[in-house]
Write a protein that holds these residues in place. Structure first.
Motif, mmCIF file in Angstrom:
data_model
loop_
_atom_site.group_PDB
_atom_site.id
_atom_site.type_symbol
_atom_site.label_atom_id
_atom_site.label_comp_id
_atom_site.label_asym_id
_atom_site.label_seq_id
_atom_site.Cartn_x
_atom_site.Cartn_y
_atom_site.Cartn_z
ATOM 1 N N MET A 1 -28.103 -45.029 -39.604
ATOM 2 C CA MET A 1 -28.506 -43.881 -40.420
ATOM 3 C C MET A 1 -29.941 -43.516 -40.072
ATOM 4 N N ILE A 2 -30.187 -42.221 -40.092
ATOM 5 C CA ILE A 2 -31.542 -41.705 -39.930
ATOM 6 C C ILE A 2 -31.890 -40.913 -41.187
ATOM 7 N N THR A 3 -33.122 -41.045 -41.625
ATOM 8 C CA THR A 3 -33.598 -40.299 -42.784
ATOM 9 C C THR A 3 -34.659 -39.317 -42.317
ATOM 10 N N ILE A 4 -34.490 -38.060 -42.690
ATOM 11 C CA ILE A 4 -35.412 -36.996 -42.306
ATOM 12 C C ILE A 4 -36.023 -36.415 -43.574
ATOM 13 N N ASP A 5 -37.328 -36.504 -43.672
ATOM 14 C CA ASP A 5 -38.029 -35.968 -44.838
ATOM 15 C C ASP A 5 -38.399 -34.515 -44.565
ATOM 16 N N ALA A 6 -37.712 -33.610 -45.243
ATOM 17 C CA ALA A 6 -37.929 -32.169 -45.051
ATOM 18 C C ALA A 6 -38.718 -31.545 -46.197
ATOM 19 N N SER A 7 -39.308 -32.371 -47.034
ATOM 20 C CA SER A 7 -39.968 -31.852 -48.234
ATOM 21 C C SER A 7 -41.196 -30.997 -47.948
ATOM 22 N N ASP A 8 -41.825 -31.178 -46.789
ATOM 23 C CA ASP A 8 -43.020 -30.394 -46.464
ATOM 24 C C ASP A 8 -42.731 -29.165 -45.610
ATOM 25 N N VAL A 9 -41.480 -28.932 -45.272
ATOM 26 C CA VAL A 9 -41.129 -27.799 -44.414
ATOM 27 C C VAL A 9 -41.179 -26.509 -45.224
ATOM 28 N N THR A 10 -41.948 -25.553 -44.737
ATOM 29 C CA THR A 10 -42.075 -24.280 -45.452
ATOM 30 C C THR A 10 -41.702 -23.081 -44.605
ATOM 31 N N ASP A 11 -41.396 -23.289 -43.326
ATOM 32 C CA ASP A 11 -40.997 -22.158 -42.488
ATOM 33 C C ASP A 11 -40.049 -22.625 -41.385
ATOM 34 N N GLU A 12 -39.470 -21.672 -40.722
ATOM 35 C CA GLU A 12 -38.451 -21.952 -39.725
ATOM 36 C C GLU A 12 -38.979 -22.784 -38.565
ATOM 37 N N ARG A 13 -40.144 -22.437 -38.055
ATOM 38 C CA ARG A 13 -40.699 -23.176 -36.915
ATOM 39 C C ARG A 13 -40.907 -24.654 -37.269
ATOM 40 N N ALA A 14 -41.437 -24.922 -38.449
ATOM 41 C CA ALA A 14 -41.652 -26.310 -38.870
ATOM 42 C C ALA A 14 -40.326 -27.061 -38.970
ATOM 43 N N LEU A 15 -39.290 -26.390 -39.425
ATOM 44 C CA LEU A 15 -37.974 -27.025 -39.512
ATOM 45 C C LEU A 15 -37.446 -27.349 -38.120
ATOM 46 N N TYR A 16 -37.552 -26.404 -37.186
ATOM 47 C CA TYR A 16 -37.093 -26.658 -35.817
ATOM 48 C C TYR A 16 -37.852 -27.821 -35.184
ATOM 49 N N LEU A 17 -39.162 -27.879 -35.397
ATOM 50 C CA LEU A 17 -39.968 -28.970 -34.833
ATOM 51 C C LEU A 17 -39.576 -30.318 -35.448
ATOM 52 N N LEU A 18 -39.335 -30.336 -36.741
ATOM 53 C CA LEU A 18 -38.906 -31.561 -37.407
ATOM 54 C C LEU A 18 -37.572 -32.044 -36.854
ATOM 55 N N LEU A 19 -36.617 -31.139 -36.736
ATOM 56 C CA LEU A 19 -35.302 -31.504 -36.210
ATOM 57 C C LEU A 19 -35.405 -31.984 -34.767
ATOM 58 N N MET A 20 -36.221 -31.307 -33.982
ATOM 59 C CA MET A 20 -36.416 -31.694 -32.585
ATOM 60 C C MET A 20 -36.955 -33.122 -32.492
ATOM 61 N N ARG A 21 -37.981 -33.403 -33.264
ATOM 62 C CA ARG A 21 -38.607 -34.723 -33.224
ATOM 63 C C ARG A 21 -37.661 -35.814 -33.739
ATOM 64 N N GLU A 22 -37.065 -35.585 -34.888
ATOM 65 C CA GLU A 22 -36.266 -36.622 -35.535
ATOM 66 C C GLU A 22 -34.916 -36.868 -34.867
ATOM 67 N N LEU A 23 -34.353 -35.842 -34.260
ATOM 68 C CA LEU A 23 -33.039 -36.003 -33.626
ATOM 69 C C LEU A 23 -33.125 -36.175 -32.121
ATOM 70 N N GLY A 24 -34.342 -36.141 -31.587
ATOM 71 C CA GLY A 24 -34.526 -36.411 -30.165
ATOM 72 C C GLY A 24 -34.095 -35.296 -29.239
ATOM 73 N N PHE A 25 -34.268 -34.067 -29.672
ATOM 74 C CA PHE A 25 -33.913 -32.937 -28.819
ATOM 75 C C PHE A 25 -34.843 -32.879 -27.610
ATOM 76 N N PRO A 26 -34.355 -32.349 -26.493
ATOM 77 C CA PRO A 26 -35.183 -32.280 -25.289
ATOM 78 C C PRO A 26 -36.322 -31.261 -25.428
ATOM 79 N N GLY A 27 -37.304 -31.372 -24.568
ATOM 80 C CA GLY A 27 -38.466 -30.487 -24.599
ATOM 81 C C GLY A 27 -38.133 -29.026 -24.412
#
Length: 89
Positions: A1-27
């Motif tokens: 299991m992975i836990t992703i804390d999205a409580s500080d996300v306030t815009d789309e770009r921040a959400l994409y960056l969080l998902l990229m980092r936490e799920l290991g998306f490529p550059g």
């Protein structure tokens, strides 16, 4: 299991960056919902259980993004991995 804390996300770009980092998306991740779908269905293997913390805050700050993310993960489960669990806490 992975836990992703999205409580500080306030815009789309921040959400994409969080998902990229936490799920290991490529550059070269395209930072849009089409690229998110392509990433989870063919570029990376996401854990069997993904738990999002701060979901109520994310939904309040970014209702469109939270709805699309939940829809995408529900469809991922339905189409590709019946054992996949997405938890929104």
């Amino acid at each position: 299991m992975i836990t992703i804390d999205a409580s500080d996300v306030t815009d789309e770009r921040a959400l994409y960056l969080l998902l990229m980092r936490e799920l290991g998306f490529p550059g070269f991740y395209g930072m849009n919902w089409g690229a998110f779908w392509d990433s989870i269905t063919g570029l990376v293997w996401i854990p069997d259980h993904v738990r999002f913390l701060g979901w109520d805050q994310l939904a309040a700050h970014f209702p469109r993004g939270s709805t699309i993310l939940q829809w995408a993960l529900d469809n991922y489960r339905a189409i590709y991995r019946a054992d996949f669990v997405a938890e929104f806490a």
